[in-house]
Write an enzyme that holds these catalytic residues in place. Structure first.
Site, PDB file in Angstrom:
ATOM      1  N   HIS A  32       0.843  -1.248  -0.150  1.00  0.00           N
ATOM      2  CA  HIS A  32       0.120   0.093   0.107  1.00  0.00           C
ATOM      3  C   HIS A  32       0.828   1.202   0.006  1.00  0.00           C
ATOM      4  CE1 HIS A  32      -4.012   2.033   1.536  1.00  0.00           C
ATOM      5  NE2 HIS A  32      -3.005   2.602   1.348  1.00  0.00           N
ATOM      6  N   HIS A  34       1.251   4.637  -2.319  1.00  0.00           N
ATOM      7  CA  HIS A  34       0.775   5.659  -3.488  1.00  0.00           C
ATOM      8  C   HIS A  34       1.851   6.365  -4.144  1.00  0.00           C
ATOM      9  CE1 HIS A  34      -3.324   5.513  -2.322  1.00  0.00           C
ATOM     10  NE2 HIS A  34      -2.953   5.196  -1.103  1.00  0.00           N
ATOM     11  N   THR A 129      -3.199   6.722  -9.799  1.00  0.00           N
ATOM     12  CA  THR A 129      -4.358   6.894 -10.417  1.00  0.00           C
ATOM     13  C   THR A 129      -3.888   7.623 -11.859  1.00  0.00           C
ATOM     14  OG1 THR A 129      -5.325   7.272  -8.402  1.00  0.00           O
ATOM     15  CG2 THR A 129      -6.483   8.005 -10.559  1.00  0.00           C
ATOM     16  N   PRO A 130      -4.358   6.998 -12.929  1.00  0.00           N
ATOM     17  CA  PRO A 130      -3.820   7.188 -14.427  1.00  0.00           C
ATOM     18  C   PRO A 130      -4.614   8.705 -14.251  1.00  0.00           C
ATOM     19  CG  PRO A 130      -4.665   5.070 -14.525  1.00  0.00           C
ATOM     20  CD  PRO A 130      -5.178   5.508 -12.954  1.00  0.00           C
ATOM     21  N   ASP A 164     -10.347   6.673  -8.159  1.00  0.00           N
ATOM     22  CA  ASP A 164     -10.474   7.705  -7.215  1.00  0.00           C
ATOM     23  C   ASP A 164     -11.881   7.927  -6.955  1.00  0.00           C
ATOM     24  OD1 ASP A 164     -11.026  10.560  -5.990  1.00  0.00           O
ATOM     25  OD2 ASP A 164      -8.900  10.612  -6.327  1.00  0.00           O
ATOM     26  N   GLY A 196      -8.938   7.783  -2.692  1.00  0.00           N
ATOM     27  CA  GLY A 196      -9.357   9.377  -2.750  1.00  0.00           C
ATOM     28  C   GLY A 196     -10.163   9.774  -1.508  1.00  0.00           C
ATOM     29  N   GLU A 226     -12.335   4.498   6.195  1.00  0.00           N
ATOM     30  CA  GLU A 226     -11.143   5.213   6.293  1.00  0.00           C
ATOM     31  C   GLU A 226     -11.754   6.385   7.338  1.00  0.00           C
ATOM     32  OE1 GLU A 226      -7.339   6.893   3.887  1.00  0.00           O
ATOM     33  OE2 GLU A 226      -9.200   6.227   2.982  1.00  0.00           O
TER      34      GLU A 226
END
Length: 449
Positions: A32, A34, A129-130, A164, A196, A226
């Site tokens: 995990h 990013h 994220t693209p 997202d 996100g 979250e």
């Protein structure tokens, strides 16, 4: 490796040299992390210098970078999301994406340079994220990231494509389609993630796309519960897709754990339905026990029942004289209870599917635990109150992760130090238990190293 600060640094500083060597020697997977949240501060400063005279440079970007350099004091989890636009502004070109991807991969997979010969982790599943910018399409973005990632062997690195929560349906569809297409081309895309701002998005609308990703053979991980603002319905929609892994799960309710996980004894099968078990011996782990406050589904049952009761009374066309009769209130109680039970039956029906099976016949999705992230964002008050204790107690698979090393100033070594260090600086686990947690992370990888 970048200097670490905060809880992880304090835990690491408390360890003996041989404890540190032990942690560094453990095979471990970072599952995990990013991409844009893991950029080394040195690389950020280089990009800032490069774009200092361009339109990308704004007072907001300068202010955010100063925060990264000096350290950030978070008041709540939403503070984190206000930092990312500055990073995105500096990584709008193919060259910048190539630079940051290479730097992040090196920070995790190359020797750390702090005297240790081993890298931060044995295996990395990087997620991103693209993004489409004026300089590149989402497909071009992913291609650049994969070109850099695939310079490392498959036993070391793979990519998870994130969608997202703020995306519209067409954007989610495009990103999932790209992930599937890249996988089918033989590129090293191994999973899809939902990330996100947890306050945004209708997760029910995401489920068709997530299910399509799973059907295509991709692993599925989702940021879930979250925030306290994530509703039961939000979590239920995500869990209905049977994710292989769960990100954070900080506020995942006992009722959903009871409904989905194999950790808690599941609802009994001695009755054909909850309605058939509405009366009988109370047991906190059977449908008959829904009235019992100790039953894990009791809070949900009670809330539903109260809602139906008020609705029945307010919508009733009975006269005031009839309402004065005891039978009216008894009927209201009975009808509202039946309606609540029916709703919970529907929840259970969604939880019962052929996909709710692992090799051992149990659903135990690995939970990606990010200790520093949770502590610094104040989503947990302390290690003592951290939800990791539930998963450790129940022998539930977990993976220790860094989340976003840039704002949280941590590392894999720092996060594992929080396991081994003695309270109150750490959880005080034994070496055997820490080694077991590290093995869990390797076992939970989408592409087994």
């Amino acid at each position: 490796m970048s200097e670490i600060t905060g809880p992880a640094a304090a835990a690491l500083a408390s360890l003996r040299h041989d404890d540190v060597n032990f942690l560094q020697s453990l095979p471990k997977a970072e599952l995990h992390a990013h991409l844009n949240g893991s950029i080394p501060i040195k690389t950020i400063l280089e990009l800032e210098q490069q774009y200092s005279n361009s339109s990308a440079q704004t007072p907001e970007i300068t202010d955010t970078i100063e925060k990264f350099k000096s350290g950030i004091d978070f008041n709540e989890i939403s503070d984190f999301f206000s930092l990312m636009p500055a990073i995105y502004a500096l990584t709008t070109t193919p060259e910048a994406v190539e630079t940051v991807t290479r730097a992040v991969l090196q920070s995790f997979l190359n020797p750390t340079g702090d005297g240790a010969e081993s890298p931060q982790c044995t295996y990395l599943e990087l997620r991103t994220t693209p993004r489409a910018t004026t300089h590149m399409t989402r497909e071009r973005y992913l291609t650049i990231v994969l070109d850099e990632l695939e310079t490392y062997p498959a036993t070391q690195a793979a990519l998870i494509v994130s969608v997202d929560r703020r995306m519209n349906d067409l954007d989610v569809q495009e990103c999932v389609s790209l992930a599937i297409e890249m996988k089918n081309r033989g590129r090293r895309v191994v999973g899809v993630d939902v990330c996100g701002d947890p306050r945004c998005g209708d997760m029910q609308s995401f489920t068709q796309h997530l299910s399509r990703a799973k059907a295509a053979g991709l692993g599925l991980t989702v940021h879930i519960a979250e925030s306290t603002e994530n509703t039961t319905e939000d979590c239920l929609a995500l869990l209905s897709c049977r994710p292989d892994r769960l990100g954070h799960a900080t506020f995942l309710s006992d009722e959903l754990k009871a409904l989905f996980f194999a950790d808690i004894p599941q609802l009994g099968t001695e009755c054909g339905s909850l309605s058939e078990c509405a009366t009988g011996t109370t047991n906190p782990h059977t449908p008959a026990g829904l009235r019992d406050p100790s039953h894990p589904l009791h809070p949900r049952f009670q809330k539903l029942k109260e809602g139906y009761f008020l609705r029945f009374v307010s919508n009733s066309t009975e006269s005031e004289e009839s309402k004065a009769q005891m039978s009216f209130w008894a009927d209201a109680e009975k009808i509202s209870e039946r309606a609540a039970i029916k709703d919970i039956e529907e929840m259970i029906k969604q939880a019962q599917s052929p996909n709710n099976v692992r090799a051992n016949g149990q659903y135990k999705p690995c939970v990606e635990i990010c200790l520093s992230s949770n502590l610094l964002c104040k989503s947990v008050a302390s290690l003592d109150a951290h939800h990791i204790r539930y998963y450790l107690k129940n022998n539930h698979p977990i993976a220790i992760c860094t989340d976003d090393a840039l704002p949280f100033r941590t590392s894999c070594l720092g996060e594992y130090s929080l396991l081994l260090a003695q309270p109150p600086l750490g959880l005080g686990l034994s070496r055997d238990d820490v080694a077991k947690v590290a093995r869990m992370s390797m076992d939970a990888a989408f592409l087994r190293p």
